[in-house]
Design a protein around this motif. Structure first.
Motif, PDB file in Angstrom:
ATOM      1  N   MET A  55      66.894  80.829  76.474  1.00 42.21           N
ATOM      2  CA  MET A  55      66.557  82.178  76.920  1.00 42.21           C
ATOM      3  C   MET A  55      67.385  82.569  78.135  1.00 42.21           C
ATOM      4  O   MET A  55      67.859  83.694  78.240  1.00 42.21           O
ATOM      5  CB  MET A  55      65.065  82.285  77.232  1.00 42.21           C
ATOM      6  CG  MET A  55      64.173  82.301  76.011  1.00 42.21           C
ATOM      7  SD  MET A  55      64.509  83.689  74.896  1.00 42.21           S
ATOM      8  CE  MET A  55      65.261  82.832  73.531  1.00 42.21           C
ATOM      9  N   ALA A  59      70.059  85.622  78.203  1.00 44.40           N
ATOM     10  CA  ALA A  59      69.948  86.641  79.253  1.00 44.40           C
ATOM     11  C   ALA A  59      71.261  86.790  80.011  1.00 44.40           C
ATOM     12  O   ALA A  59      71.656  87.905  80.379  1.00 44.40           O
ATOM     13  CB  ALA A  59      68.809  86.294  80.206  1.00 44.40           C
ATOM     14  N   ILE A  66      66.184  90.937  72.846  1.00 43.60           N
ATOM     15  CA  ILE A  66      66.261  89.683  72.102  1.00 43.60           C
ATOM     16  C   ILE A  66      65.252  89.766  70.963  1.00 43.60           C
ATOM     17  O   ILE A  66      64.071  90.039  71.197  1.00 43.60           O
ATOM     18  CB  ILE A  66      65.954  88.468  72.995  1.00 43.60           C
ATOM     19  CG1 ILE A  66      66.951  88.393  74.159  1.00 43.60           C
ATOM     20  CG2 ILE A  66      65.968  87.174  72.169  1.00 43.60           C
ATOM     21  CD1 ILE A  66      66.584  87.366  75.214  1.00 43.60           C
ATOM     22  N   ARG A  92      61.383  84.069  80.626  1.00 47.32           N
ATOM     23  CA  ARG A  92      62.528  83.160  80.717  1.00 47.32           C
ATOM     24  C   ARG A  92      63.858  83.890  80.583  1.00 47.32           C
ATOM     25  O   ARG A  92      64.890  83.345  80.925  1.00 47.32           O
ATOM     26  CB  ARG A  92      62.388  82.071  79.666  1.00 47.32           C
ATOM     27  CG  ARG A  92      61.215  81.172  79.989  1.00 47.32           C
ATOM     28  CD  ARG A  92      60.956  80.163  78.934  1.00 47.32           C
ATOM     29  NE  ARG A  92      59.829  79.336  79.338  1.00 47.32           N
ATOM     30  CZ  ARG A  92      59.181  78.552  78.529  1.00 47.32           C
ATOM     31  NH1 ARG A  92      59.554  78.448  77.271  1.00 47.32           N
ATOM     32  NH2 ARG A  92      58.173  77.843  78.959  1.00 47.32           N
ATOM     33  N   ALA A  93      63.819  85.112  80.068  1.00 49.93           N
ATOM     34  CA  ALA A  93      65.046  85.895  79.897  1.00 49.93           C
ATOM     35  C   ALA A  93      65.150  86.988  80.961  1.00 49.93           C
ATOM     36  O   ALA A  93      65.777  88.018  80.746  1.00 49.93           O
ATOM     37  CB  ALA A  93      65.090  86.507  78.503  1.00 49.93           C
ATOM     38  N   CYS A  98      61.809  91.551  74.615  1.00 47.80           N
ATOM     39  CA  CYS A  98      61.851  90.576  73.524  1.00 47.80           C
ATOM     40  C   CYS A  98      60.920  91.026  72.399  1.00 47.80           C
ATOM     41  O   CYS A  98      59.832  91.538  72.659  1.00 47.80           O
ATOM     42  CB  CYS A  98      61.438  89.205  74.039  1.00 47.80           C
ATOM     43  SG  CYS A  98      62.576  88.545  75.281  1.00 47.80           S
TER      44      CYS A  98
END
Length: 186
Positions: A55, A59, A66, A92-93, A98
């Protein structure tokens, strides 16, 4: 001209990458091992580490969104898992939006006011039961669920004609009482 960039997290395709894959491709390959995780084994913990790295690497490519493409993996985790997954992905991105294919389908049904769904899948009976449960947990009715026999690792190889024939069977089975046809795959 403005152009949007989408990262597609397609774990099935990543499995087919060569041994000399890049770090991001290797993380995708590792992610394939989590098809249906249900415990916290050493492999699962390794997968989580690889997933976090993936991730962050996605990013870093400055994508606009995503998309996690693997409805079977999400559906097998139970109703509502897509929301937990996308929240974890976005964290996490670095906040990049997402999505999952299952949530995109659910949002499309809502936009169309579709409540009765005719599903045509290449999935096995257990996964089809999980699909039904997932849709029903979202307040939808599965008007019919038709299966196109396929080997799980080759879902993408189901010919369009087979899907259309299954849709016709499903439409007949529910006497045409459906609002939308949905054909998910792996």
């Amino acid at each position: 001209e403005e152009q949007n960039r989408m990262a597609i997290f397609a774990v099935k395709q990543a499995q087919r990458l060569s041994a000399d894959a890049s770090p991001i491709e290797k993380a995708l390959i590792a992610a394939q091992a989590a098809r249906f995780p249900d415990d916290l084994t050493a492999d699962r913990m390794e997968l989580e580490r690889n997933y976090s790295k993936l991730m962050m690497q996605v990013a870093a490519r400055q994508v606009d969104a995503i998309l996690h493409v693997a409805s079977p993996i999400v559906v097998a985790q139970g109703p509502g898992h897509d929301r937990k997954l996308t929240a974890r992905m976005a964290t996490r991105a670095n906040g990049i939006p997402c999505l999952t294919t299952i949530r995109c389908a659910l949002d499309a049904f809502a936009a169309l006011s579709a409540r009765r769904i005719l599903a045509v899948t290449p999935f096995h009976d257990v996964l089809n039961g999980q699909v039904r449960t997932y849709l029903e947990a979202e307040g939808l009715t599965v008007a019919a669920l038709e299966r196109v026999p396929a080997e799980f690792d080759f879902l993408q190889d189901v010919p369009p004609e087979a899907l259309m024939e299954a849709a016709r069977r499903g439409a007949a089975a529910c006497d045409g009482a459906f609002d939308a046809v949905w054909m998910p795959s792996g």
